[in-house]
Design a protein around this motif. Structure first.
Motif, PDB file in Angstrom:
ATOM      1  N   LEU A  13      53.074 -87.727 -50.550  1.00 56.59           N
ATOM      2  CA  LEU A  13      53.476 -88.195 -49.402  1.00 56.59           C
ATOM      3  C   LEU A  13      52.421 -88.826 -48.381  1.00 56.59           C
ATOM      4  N   GLY A  14      52.205 -90.016 -48.364  1.00 59.36           N
ATOM      5  CA  GLY A  14      51.466 -90.692 -47.506  1.00 59.36           C
ATOM      6  C   GLY A  14      51.963 -90.993 -46.114  1.00 59.36           C
ATOM      7  N   GLY A  15      51.030 -91.825 -45.281  1.00 61.85           N
ATOM      8  CA  GLY A  15      51.634 -92.080 -44.206  1.00 61.85           C
ATOM      9  C   GLY A  15      51.749 -91.117 -43.085  1.00 61.85           C
ATOM     10  N   SER A  16      50.977 -89.869 -43.357  1.00 57.08           N
ATOM     11  CA  SER A  16      50.883 -88.608 -42.401  1.00 57.08           C
ATOM     12  C   SER A  16      49.434 -88.584 -41.781  1.00 57.08           C
ATOM     13  N   PHE A  17      49.597 -88.590 -40.492  1.00 55.04           N
ATOM     14  CA  PHE A  17      47.960 -88.427 -39.667  1.00 55.04           C
ATOM     15  C   PHE A  17      47.926 -87.814 -38.692  1.00 55.04           C
ATOM     16  N   GLU A  18      46.975 -87.317 -38.478  1.00 54.11           N
ATOM     17  CA  GLU A  18      46.335 -86.359 -37.425  1.00 54.11           C
ATOM     18  C   GLU A  18      45.163 -86.888 -36.956  1.00 54.11           C
ATOM     19  N   GLU A  19      44.583 -86.534 -35.850  1.00 55.60           N
ATOM     20  CA  GLU A  19      43.232 -86.423 -35.231  1.00 55.60           C
ATOM     21  C   GLU A  19      42.479 -85.095 -35.578  1.00 55.60           C
ATOM     22  N   GLY A  20      41.062 -85.481 -35.525  1.00 53.59           N
ATOM     23  CA  GLY A  20      40.207 -84.140 -35.792  1.00 53.59           C
ATOM     24  C   GLY A  20      39.302 -84.183 -34.787  1.00 53.59           C
ATOM     25  N   PRO A  21      38.609 -82.955 -34.537  1.00 54.90           N
ATOM     26  CA  PRO A  21      37.795 -82.625 -33.254  1.00 54.90           C
ATOM     27  C   PRO A  21      36.714 -83.519 -33.376  1.00 54.90           C
ATOM     28  N   GLU A  22      36.155 -84.035 -32.165  1.00 52.40           N
ATOM     29  CA  GLU A  22      34.859 -85.186 -32.396  1.00 52.40           C
ATOM     30  C   GLU A  22      33.626 -84.436 -32.093  1.00 52.40           C
ATOM     31  N   ASN A  23      33.531 -83.005 -32.075  1.00 56.80           N
ATOM     32  CA  ASN A  23      32.284 -82.613 -31.923  1.00 56.80           C
ATOM     33  C   ASN A  23      32.660 -80.901 -32.262  1.00 56.80           C
ATOM     34  N   LEU A  24      31.201 -80.298 -32.639  1.00 54.81           N
ATOM     35  CA  LEU A  24      31.456 -79.004 -32.955  1.00 54.81           C
ATOM     36  C   LEU A  24      32.027 -77.916 -32.031  1.00 54.81           C
ATOM     37  N   VAL A  25      31.668 -78.322 -30.691  1.00 53.84           N
ATOM     38  CA  VAL A  25      32.203 -77.285 -29.810  1.00 53.84           C
ATOM     39  C   VAL A  25      33.881 -77.109 -29.760  1.00 53.84           C
ATOM     40  N   GLU A  26      34.317 -78.689 -29.858  1.00 51.78           N
ATOM     41  CA  GLU A  26      35.907 -78.354 -29.830  1.00 51.78           C
ATOM     42  C   GLU A  26      36.185 -77.846 -31.122  1.00 51.78           C
ATOM     43  N   PHE A  27      35.679 -78.359 -32.283  1.00 52.58           N
ATOM     44  CA  PHE A  27      36.034 -77.455 -33.326  1.00 52.58           C
ATOM     45  C   PHE A  27      35.799 -75.934 -33.416  1.00 52.58           C
ATOM     46  N   ALA A  28      34.774 -75.425 -32.944  1.00 52.03           N
ATOM     47  CA  ALA A  28      34.552 -74.024 -32.883  1.00 52.03           C
ATOM     48  C   ALA A  28      35.555 -73.436 -32.058  1.00 52.03           C
ATOM     49  N   LYS A  29      35.983 -74.008 -30.894  1.00 53.27           N
ATOM     50  CA  LYS A  29      37.111 -73.527 -29.909  1.00 53.27           C
ATOM     51  C   LYS A  29      38.459 -73.363 -30.786  1.00 53.27           C
ATOM     52  N   ARG A  30      38.619 -74.287 -31.558  1.00 54.18           N
ATOM     53  CA  ARG A  30      40.051 -74.098 -32.302  1.00 54.18           C
ATOM     54  C   ARG A  30      39.755 -73.229 -33.385  1.00 54.18           C
ATOM     55  N   ASP A  31      38.537 -73.045 -34.069  1.00 54.18           N
ATOM     56  CA  ASP A  31      38.232 -72.177 -35.082  1.00 54.18           C
ATOM     57  C   ASP A  31      38.713 -70.728 -34.584  1.00 54.18           C
ATOM     58  N   ARG A  32      38.158 -70.515 -33.554  1.00 57.00           N
ATOM     59  CA  ARG A  32      38.343 -69.426 -32.851  1.00 57.00           C
ATOM     60  C   ARG A  32      39.602 -68.782 -32.827  1.00 57.00           C
ATOM     61  N   ARG A  33      40.515 -69.507 -32.511  1.00 66.96           N
ATOM     62  CA  ARG A  33      41.809 -69.228 -32.324  1.00 66.96           C
ATOM     63  C   ARG A  33      42.413 -68.980 -33.786  1.00 66.96           C
ATOM     64  N   TRP A  34      42.164 -69.943 -34.612  1.00 65.30           N
ATOM     65  CA  TRP A  34      42.384 -69.578 -36.156  1.00 65.30           C
ATOM     66  C   TRP A  34      41.973 -68.241 -36.583  1.00 65.30           C
ATOM     67  N   CYS A  35      40.692 -68.166 -36.151  1.00 69.87           N
ATOM     68  CA  CYS A  35      40.123 -66.645 -36.811  1.00 69.87           C
ATOM     69  C   CYS A  35      40.907 -65.657 -36.368  1.00 69.87           C
ATOM     70  N   GLN A  36      41.356 -65.527 -35.199  1.00 73.44           N
ATOM     71  CA  GLN A  36      41.917 -64.244 -34.413  1.00 73.44           C
ATOM     72  C   GLN A  36      43.531 -64.459 -34.995  1.00 73.44           C
ATOM     73  N   GLY A  37      44.098 -65.463 -35.419  1.00 74.50           N
ATOM     74  CA  GLY A  37      45.318 -65.438 -36.016  1.00 74.50           C
ATOM     75  C   GLY A  37      45.277 -65.025 -37.324  1.00 74.50           C
ATOM     76  N   ASN A  38      44.238 -65.493 -38.050  1.00 75.01           N
ATOM     77  CA  ASN A  38      44.209 -65.075 -39.428  1.00 75.01           C
ATOM     78  C   ASN A  38      43.909 -63.426 -39.738  1.00 75.01           C
ATOM     79  N   LEU A  39      42.990 -63.010 -38.579  1.00 79.16           N
ATOM     80  CA  LEU A  39      42.680 -61.531 -38.905  1.00 79.16           C
ATOM     81  C   LEU A  39      44.052 -60.755 -38.586  1.00 79.16           C
ATOM     82  N   GLN A  40      44.881 -61.256 -37.867  1.00 76.83           N
ATOM     83  CA  GLN A  40      46.132 -60.486 -37.572  1.00 76.83           C
ATOM     84  C   GLN A  40      46.971 -60.420 -38.940  1.00 76.83           C
ATOM     85  N   TYR A  41      46.584 -61.203 -39.938  1.00 75.30           N
ATOM     86  CA  TYR A  41      47.121 -60.888 -41.251  1.00 75.30           C
ATOM     87  C   TYR A  41      47.101 -59.617 -41.770  1.00 75.30           C
ATOM     88  N   LEU A  42      45.981 -58.932 -41.532  1.00 72.28           N
ATOM     89  CA  LEU A  42      45.632 -57.619 -41.640  1.00 72.28           C
ATOM     90  C   LEU A  42      46.721 -56.758 -41.607  1.00 72.28           C
TER      91      LEU A  42
END
Length: 578
Positions: free
Chosen positions: A315-344
């Motif tokens: 299924l093509g035609g599906s788009f999103e935007e990505g982080p433009e620098n590592l600081v924004e990437f790390a901020k989002r990654d921190r939330r994902w990290c906490q959420g994924n560790l809740q899977y424990l």
């Protein structure tokens, strides 16, 4: 657009066993080679712990490589016939949280334009679900929604509502809509604020859902667009160029218990409403409270109730935007990290499918791999120093060390190289500017990600430490489109990594100077991390480098978005001037 041919019932279990065997075999081989490093007989506890950490890290690395290799062998299979358009009603949900309203509402306007053009606007409603906490941004949202309503007054219906209390964050936002208005719709396309989906794709998603009454969710593979900085364009190129193979492998591996990434997907309203009510975990955050990485949990709940969850990479035609620098990437990654560790806490939840538990374990391991590799490096260095021998490569033991190094490099590079070769033969590389340009882009991407790997390792290790010590990262708003960082911001973000690396370098030079050469690929990027973070946040390199098909030929829906946004801003300037 075409739909993948159905798989036979025995294929998915066989593929799962194959991937598990491939990953474990690589881990065992790596462990045996690691044992071959040490010339003396026996292994003390330090060497044993280092070997276990290496085994787990290498097994995880082999798992990812195996999925990519599997996808390479499944690409290009004969597709099935696309079903006729759906007759049911679909709600397109756009949750927003302190976003730039002009950009967000322009994406909605572009999707409305596409639906109007196809003549199907009467079957799609678009609901903007605001969880914005800033009154100033909320006031802007109201103004831009008025502009959007004027744009869409002769086409698809658009709605806007703002919650006073954003209980449950994004998942609670979706749940609130389903509780209040879900009965009016057969399906819901769930997006993010930066999502952009072509009208043809929206129609195909609804058609596939209607043609498969046992399917509860269909996930597309979003392609990243609008990258401007060096960091953003590398992320954009990597995600677009490699994603087809890895997504095909994931689809084959997970079968009817596929992934849900929380956006750019369609759900059957009844199935989602009946199955996906999320619990609030007992205790305080970070391990208690609302489930942050709710998407995998919702997919598991659908599968538990007997609904199919499918990934459709075609299924093509599906788009999103990505982080433009590592600081924004790390901020989002921190939330994902906490959420994924809740899977424990969810691994032993009752009545879940086995593969749903495996997916939870994958989510946990995607972050635990960093401290495992960190532990391996530290313990191996300590073990080598205690043995009073040459670090890593002993003169009598170079063979196992070289083989292990070759194994790690092969697992990292082999999928990339095979994707490159396949693209040269099937014409994919032409979409990216030709094989020569793609080769240079791949090489530069490997160099860049290799340099960033130690920095991300430290960022994820700190995130895990914060979570284990009870620090809640919350749900910070995303600053989309931000790019160039100044030196002060870069130092504030990663200065602590420089301090750690400087201390580690001094310890290594003083206590084990023979280890400097082997640890320099890890320590040097850490010492240079502020420069790398700042430098990569700006536009760098020629335009043809890291080029993607969407840059060479902008999708119609993105053209509509730019056209709408430009016209709106001209109107806004004219009104401000008057």
């Amino acid at each position: 657009m075409t739909r993948p041919a159905p798989r036979s019932d025995w294929t998915v279990p066989a593929l799962r066993l194959g991937i598990v065997a491939f990953a474990l075999t690589n881990g065992i081989i790596g462990y045996l080679l690691f044992r071959g490093y040490w010339a003396r007989g026996g292994v003390d506890w330090v060497e044993g712990a280092a070997g276990i950490a290496m085994f787990l890290g290498l097994t995880w690395l082999a798992w990812g490589a195996g999925v990519g290799l599997l996808g390479l062998f499944t690409l290009g299979r004969r597709p099935a016939i696309e079903p006729p358009p759906a007759t049911g009603r679909t709600a397109v949900l756009v949750p927003i949280y302190n976003e730039d309203p002009a950009s967000t509402f322009a994406r909605v306007a572009a999707m409305c334009t596409g639906l109007d053009r196809l003549g199907v606007a009467d079957r799609f409603d678009i609901a903007i679900l605001s969880d914005t906490t800033s009154d100033a941004i909320a006031l802007e949202e109201a103004g831009w929604f008025a502009q959007l309503a004027r744009h869409a007054e002769d086409g698809c219906r658009v709605f806007y509502r703002r919650r006073e209390i954003n209980h449950g964050r994004k998942a609670g936002n979706i749940e609130d809509f389903i509780t209040r208005s879900g009965a009016a719709y057969d399906y819901a396309v769930i997006l993010d604020a930066d999502s952009l989906v072509a009208a043809e794709t929206l129609v195909a998603m609804a058609a596939r859902m209607e043609a498969s009454p046992d399917v509860g969710l269909i996930q597309t593979v979003p392609q990243i667009v609008s990258g401007h900085s060096l960091f953003g364009r590398i992320v954009q190129f990597s995600a677009n160029y490699y994603s087809a193979a890895f997504a095909a492998g994931t689809a084959m591996l997970q079968g009817a218990e596929g992934p849900y990434w929380g956006h750019n997907a369609i759900v059957r309203m009844r199935a989602f409403a009946e199955s996906c009510g999320l619990p609030v975990l007992s205790g305080k955050p970070p391990f208690g409270g609302a489930i942050l990485s709710h998407d995998y949990v919702e997919a598991a709940l659908l599968a538990r109730m007997g609904w199919r969850v499918e990934l459709h990479p075609d299924l093509g035609g599906s788009f999103e935007e990505g982080p433009e620098n590592l600081v924004e990437f790390a901020k989002r990654d921190r939330r994902w990290c906490q959420g994924n560790l809740q899977y424990l806490r969810l691994l032993i939840a009752p009545r879940l499918r086995l593969w749903s538990r495996v997916v939870f374990a994958q989510g946990i391991m995607s972050y635990m791999a960093s401290p495992l590799w960190f532990a391996f490096l530290a313990l191996a260095a300590i073990a080598a120093d205690r043995a009073s021998g040459t670090f890593w490569l002993r003169p009598s033991n170079t063979g196992p060390a070289l083989l292990l190094t070759a194994q790690v490099i092969a697992l990292l590079l082999l999928p990339r190289l095979l994707i490159l070769l396949r693209g040269a033969f099937d014409g994919t590389n032409r979409l990216y500017g030709g094989t020569g340009r793609v080769l240079v882009s791949v090489v530069c991407e490997v160099v860049f990600t290799t340099a960033l790997a130690p920095i991300m390792l430290m960022v994820q290790c700190r995130a895990i430490w914060q979570i284990l010590t009870g620090r809640d990262g919350g749900w910070p708003s995303t600053q989309r489109g931000t790019s160039q960082l100044d030196s002060v911001t870069a130092w504030r973000a990663v200065g602590w990594i420089v301090a750690f690396a400087a201390a580690a370098t001094i310890v290594v030079i003083v206590s084990m100077p023979e280890a400097v050469a082997w640890l320099s690929p890890v320590l040097v990027p850490m010492l240079l991390s502020p420069f790398l973070v700042q430098w990569s946040s700006g536009p760098r390199g020629p335009k043809w480098l890291f080029q993607t098909p969407q840059e060479r030929s902008m999708p119609h829906v993105d053209q509509d978005r730019h056209r709408v946004l430009d016209s709106w801003r001209m109107i806004d300037k004219a009104e401000a001037a008057s």
